[in-house]
Design an enzyme around this catalytic site. Structure first.
Site, PDB file in Angstrom:
ATOM      1  N   ARG A 174      36.318  19.937  56.984  1.00 36.11           N
ATOM      2  CA  ARG A 174      37.119  19.890  55.683  1.00 36.11           C
ATOM      3  C   ARG A 174      38.008  18.754  55.942  1.00 36.11           C
ATOM      4  O   ARG A 174      38.526  18.477  56.926  1.00 36.11           O
ATOM      5  CB  ARG A 174      37.499  21.078  55.179  1.00 36.11           C
ATOM      6  N   HIS A 217      34.343  15.322  50.912  1.00 38.25           N
ATOM      7  CA  HIS A 217      33.446  16.780  50.922  1.00 38.25           C
ATOM      8  C   HIS A 217      32.051  16.339  50.847  1.00 38.25           C
ATOM      9  O   HIS A 217      31.218  17.095  51.199  1.00 38.25           O
ATOM     10  CB  HIS A 217      33.764  17.479  49.738  1.00 38.25           C
ATOM     11  N   TYR A 232      22.476  24.470  50.436  1.00 39.07           N
ATOM     12  CA  TYR A 232      21.772  23.270  51.057  1.00 39.07           C
ATOM     13  C   TYR A 232      20.225  23.399  51.114  1.00 39.07           C
ATOM     14  O   TYR A 232      19.676  22.497  51.289  1.00 39.07           O
ATOM     15  CB  TYR A 232      22.576  23.006  52.689  1.00 39.07           C
ATOM     16  N   HIS A 247      31.756  28.599  57.207  1.00 34.92           N
ATOM     17  CA  HIS A 247      31.701  29.474  56.003  1.00 34.92           C
ATOM     18  C   HIS A 247      31.696  30.961  56.330  1.00 34.92           C
ATOM     19  O   HIS A 247      31.405  31.274  57.261  1.00 34.92           O
ATOM     20  CB  HIS A 247      30.166  29.151  55.290  1.00 34.92           C
ATOM     21  N   ARG A 283      30.878  16.227  54.323  1.00 32.07           N
ATOM     22  CA  ARG A 283      30.272  17.411  54.534  1.00 32.07           C
ATOM     23  C   ARG A 283      29.087  18.032  54.298  1.00 32.07           C
ATOM     24  O   ARG A 283      28.217  18.486  54.945  1.00 32.07           O
ATOM     25  CB  ARG A 283      31.636  18.539  54.205  1.00 32.07           C
ATOM     26  N   LYS A 329      39.640  27.655  57.115  1.00 31.62           N
ATOM     27  CA  LYS A 329      40.491  28.431  56.179  1.00 31.62           C
ATOM     28  C   LYS A 329      41.006  29.780  56.937  1.00 31.62           C
ATOM     29  O   LYS A 329      40.086  30.460  57.573  1.00 31.62           O
ATOM     30  CB  LYS A 329      39.564  28.788  54.961  1.00 31.62           C
TER      31      LYS A 329
END
Length: 294
Positions: free
Chosen positions: A146, A240, A275, A266, A243, A170
């Site tokens: 990210r 992004h 995806y 994730h 990504r 994150k």
């Protein structure tokens, strides 16, 4: 006061990022203002009917389904916390359903186009800004990290011996991403020229401006957008997108979905499964072009 306490909980227990905390704060203050102006009620006095009225007001203001869904998710988390703390006896969110959000496929750039950009030698020079720009794009596409993760990198994040990069994702969750020998060599060369510019600080940010200050989000956006314009006419050209391109490339080459989930950082497989739709659309396109009965 209740908003401040909830945000502290999200910050310290859930480890949400400053960006996410700001989003939660904005959503709660907006709903609080609506309650005060329309019903003269506080957040803890709101009921099911008030939340429904808020949803209607958002729809009438032509706020997107995705944004409404996010705001309701904020309220759901907020009232769940208040319920746990004993400040309310029932949640006004219990009977509410968020509006159905139309599925949006991730936008990505095809491998062949990125090869033209990164390998043709037409778009990058030997100046420091140009070398940095190329390494920024190579790193985003070569790791799928990210934007915030890219900006938090230091030279210490890179293990050249093991060909990996350590990323803080994150909620302060660390992960290790393997990198190619090509990317490792490019990062070494970048660090060398950064040292020649007297910009190198082992513990400082890996990516810097033309004057050696820490790179910032708008700079990275500008770099990515300007170079992707050379190879793509699609509207979206953000970091992004690289990504998404990384994940789609891995999936198209047979990578396991669980492995891609770990590489992207994730929290759940559901976020990664989006995806697969790109790959299915690609297979449909190949079928239509190649099958005699298509």
């Amino acid at each position: 006061m209740v908003i401040a306490q909830f945000l502290l909980y999200l910050q310290h227990e859930k480890r949400y990022s400053p960006h996410t905390l700001k989003s939660y704060q904005t959503d709660l203050l907006q709903f609080s203002d609506f309650l005060n102006q329309s019903f003269e009620l506080s957040l803890l006095e709101a009921g099911h009917a008030q939340v429904r009225s808020y949803m209607v007001a958002l729809m009438e203001a032509e706020v997107s389904e995705r944004t409404i869904g996010r705001k309701l998710s904020t309220l759901r988390s907020f009232y769940k916390y208040q319920l746990r703390e004993g400040l309310i006896s029932t949640s006004p969110m219990t009977l509410l359903r968020a509006p159905k959000i139309p599925q949006r496929l991730p936008v990505f750039i095809e491998d062949q186009k990125l090869d033209v950009l990164l390998d043709s030698g037409e778009f990058f020079s030997e100046t420091f800004p140009s070398i940095r720009d190329k390494v920024v794009i190579e790193t985003l596409f070569g790791t799928g990290m990210r934007l915030a993760e890219l900006l938090s990198l230091t030279a210490e994040s890179i293990d050249f011996y093991g060909s990996t990069i350590r990323v803080m994702g994150k909620r302060n969750k660390e992960r290790i991403i393997p990198i190619s020998k090509l990317l490792a060599d490019q990062l070494k060369a970048y660090l060398d020229i950064k040292t020649l510019q007297n910009f190198h600080n082992k513990m400082g940010p890996l990516f810097v401006t033309d004057k050696g200050a820490a790179a910032y989000p708008k700079l990275i956006y500008r770099i990515v957008t300007s170079y992707l314009t050379f190879i793509s006419t699609q509207d979206k050209k953000s970091p992004h997108v690289l990504r998404h391109s990384y994940a789609t490339s891995l999936l198209n080459r047979g990578a396991d979905l669980n492995a891609i989930k770990e590489l992207l950082g994730h929290a759940s497989l559901a976020a990664t499964q989006v995806y697969t739709h790109n790959s299915i659309e690609r297979l449909k396109s190949i079928y239509k072009q190649a099958h005699p009965k298509a």
